[in-house]
Design an enzyme around this catalytic site. Structure first.
Site, PDB file in Angstrom:
ATOM      1  N   CYS A  32       0.819  -1.219   0.000  1.00  0.00           N
ATOM      2  CA  CYS A  32       0.000   0.000   0.000  1.00  0.00           C
ATOM      3  C   CYS A  32       0.855   1.273   0.000  1.00  0.00           C
ATOM      4  O   CYS A  32       0.337   2.363  -0.230  1.00  0.00           O
ATOM      5  CB  CYS A  32      -0.937   0.007   1.199  1.00  0.00           C
ATOM      6  SG  CYS A  32      -2.005  -1.431   1.226  1.00  0.00           S
TER       7      CYS A  32
ATOM      8  N   HIS B  60      -2.927   7.131   2.745  1.00  0.00           N
ATOM      9  CA  HIS B  60      -3.419   5.846   2.243  1.00  0.00           C
ATOM     10  C   HIS B  60      -4.769   5.590   2.903  1.00  0.00           C
ATOM     11  O   HIS B  60      -4.919   5.720   4.116  1.00  0.00           O
ATOM     12  CB  HIS B  60      -2.424   4.748   2.584  1.00  0.00           C
ATOM     13  CG  HIS B  60      -2.966   3.383   2.375  1.00  0.00           C
ATOM     14  ND1 HIS B  60      -3.628   3.035   1.212  1.00  0.00           N
ATOM     15  CD2 HIS B  60      -2.983   2.277   3.166  1.00  0.00           C
ATOM     16  CE1 HIS B  60      -4.016   1.776   1.304  1.00  0.00           C
ATOM     17  NE2 HIS B  60      -3.653   1.300   2.476  1.00  0.00           N
TER      18      HIS B  60
ATOM     19  N   ASN C  71     -10.221   0.215   0.649  1.00  0.00           N
ATOM     20  CA  ASN C  71      -8.758   0.273   0.588  1.00  0.00           C
ATOM     21  C   ASN C  71      -8.320  -0.290  -0.762  1.00  0.00           C
ATOM     22  O   ASN C  71      -8.422  -1.495  -0.994  1.00  0.00           O
ATOM     23  CB  ASN C  71      -8.195  -0.555   1.752  1.00  0.00           C
ATOM     24  CG  ASN C  71      -6.686  -0.604   1.770  1.00  0.00           C
ATOM     25  OD1 ASN C  71      -6.028  -0.280   0.786  1.00  0.00           O
ATOM     26  ND2 ASN C  71      -6.129  -1.028   2.886  1.00  0.00           N
TER      27      ASN C  71
END
Ligand code: COA
Length: 385
Positions: A113, A257, A287
């Site tokens: 990520c 993020h 996500n």
């Protein structure tokens, strides 16, 4: 001296929406549980045609249009992804082919990520060193293809999509002012995605751990990752602000993020900044791993959250463990018209595909005329041995 400026941005989200109620028909969960624990209401799920490379291409084509940069002017393409369709050819090489960016080098970058922040930093360094002028940095993921859809602790969190920026080398001061990157491999087991090889070799005999039921799907220790995330967001933001010689008061926006609203609330408290300083779209996109920061950036620009001369921080964290932040002086005025349509049918990109197929055909013809066997014939020969 060259400065790496963000001059274009674009994103792509699949059309199919999976709401929390829809999720509750797949695993034993509820809208209430998911929303209160994560802030997620829905996420996008790719269809068969929406591959990582195809979404990365769409995002990149839009970013190039905003930047007014022709694909032939692109020197380098970096795709941050954990969900490529192949280890090679890289997703970046596929995007290079789809764009017809025939002067560009291309490679994928794996930092989970945090991948977009890593890729942005690599691209900025390359520009500052004078080795490239225009670099396309993409985060693209089809997380839905690597989830264990029976594990309610993970499958509710993730979504699919892609985002891209175009970095340009200019002598005007500004752009990416500072970056900080980190890794702690001792925490690799907290968030992992084993590679699934479809090999005829008896893998289990060599490496029994690869024979687990979740081979090739994502696994996570949610509580530990939560603790790690809140710590590294705070540390990375403070570090990058100090590196740039600024203070938190100079920061207009933080694009983190997009993992979980609770992580951001905790980080905002520790940083002593209002939650509104963070731009969030996790409620709508979930996500999307390496794609989450560039997707959120595009939405923040479209929502008018960034003005010329604003300082914006991108901060990421994830598997590896990895983390990182970049501080950027935002110095472009968004164009008035946004490029929102599908680029796949744009004559420029149709022509790129035609040229690509002609080159492939040319190679086959050359092989056929010189009598070298086709890949299929070579495989048949190997089978017989
Ligand atoms: N629906 C309903 N119940 C669920 C559930 C779901 N989707 N997922 C887990 N549960 C249950 C568990 O089975 C457990 O039940 P039990 O107490 O009867 O055993 C209970 O909820 C608590 O589970 P736990 O895993 O401790 O929940 P949590 O409060 O830590 O929340 C996360 C789980 C994943 C939301 C949270 O840990 C988190 O957000 N972590 C960070 C994850 C992340 O951001 N990862 C990506 C980083 S890049």
């Amino acid at each position: 001296m060259k400065y790496a400026h963000i001059v274009g941005w674009g994103h792509y989200l699949p059309e199919r929406i999976l709401t929390n109620d829809g999720m509750a028909s797949i695993v034993d969960t509820s809208n209430e549980w998911i929303y209160t624990r994560t802030g997620i209401k829905e996420r996008r799920i790719a269809n068969q045609q929406e591959t990582t490379a195809m979404m990365a291409f769409e995002a990149a084509a839009r970013a190039l249009a905003v930047a007014n940069v022709h694909p032939m002017q692109v020197d380098m393409i970096i795709v941050a992804t954990s969900t490529p369709a192949h280890m090679f050819p890289s997703t970046a090489s596929q995007v290079q082919d789809y764009l017809g960016a025939s002067r560009a080098s291309a490679f994928d970058l794996s930092a989970a990520c945090t991948g977009f922040v890593y890729a942005l930093s690599m691209a900025a360094n390359t520009i500052q060193a004078g080795a490239a002028q225009n670099v396309v940095v993409i985060g693209a993921e089809t997380m839905s293809r690597v989830l264990d859809w029976q594990d309610r602790g993970t499958c509710i969190l993730f979504g699919d999509g892609a985002g891209a920026v175009v970095l340009k080398g200019l002598s005007i001061p500004g752009g990416i002012l500072a970056s900080t990157l980190g890794s702690d491999g001792s925490g690799g087991d907290l968030l992992s995605l084993p590679v699934a090889y479809h090999s005829p070799l008896p893998f289990a005999a060599i490496e029994p751990s690869l024979n687990g039921h979740n081979r090739g799907t994502l696994s996570m220790n949610g509580r530990q990752v939560f603790r790690f995330a809140t710590r590294v967001i705070v540390d990375s933001v403070q570090e990058v602000v100090a590196k740039a010689g600024l203070t938190m008061a100079d920061v207009a926006l933080i694009v983190p993020h997009q993992a979980n609203v609770r992580i951001i609330e905790t980080a905002a408290k520790r940083l002593k900044v209002p939650e509104e300083v963070f731009y969030l779209n996790v409620d709508r996109a979930g996500n999307t791993s390496a794609a989450s920061i560039p997707i959120a950036l595009c939405e923040a620009v479209e929502a008018g959250r960034l003005k010329p001369d604003d300082n914006v921080i991108f901060v990421g964290f994830g598997g590896g463990l990895t983390w990182g932040a970049s501080l950027v002086k935002w110095d472009v005025t968004p164009p008035e018209v946004y490029i929102a349509e599908r680029n796949w049918r744009d004559p420029r990109y149709v022509w790129a595909r035609v040229k690509s197929r002609m080159r492939r055909f040319g190679r086959r013809l050359e092989g056929w005329l010189s009598g070298s066997p086709t890949p299929e014939a070579r495989l048949r020969k190997t089978d017989k041995r």
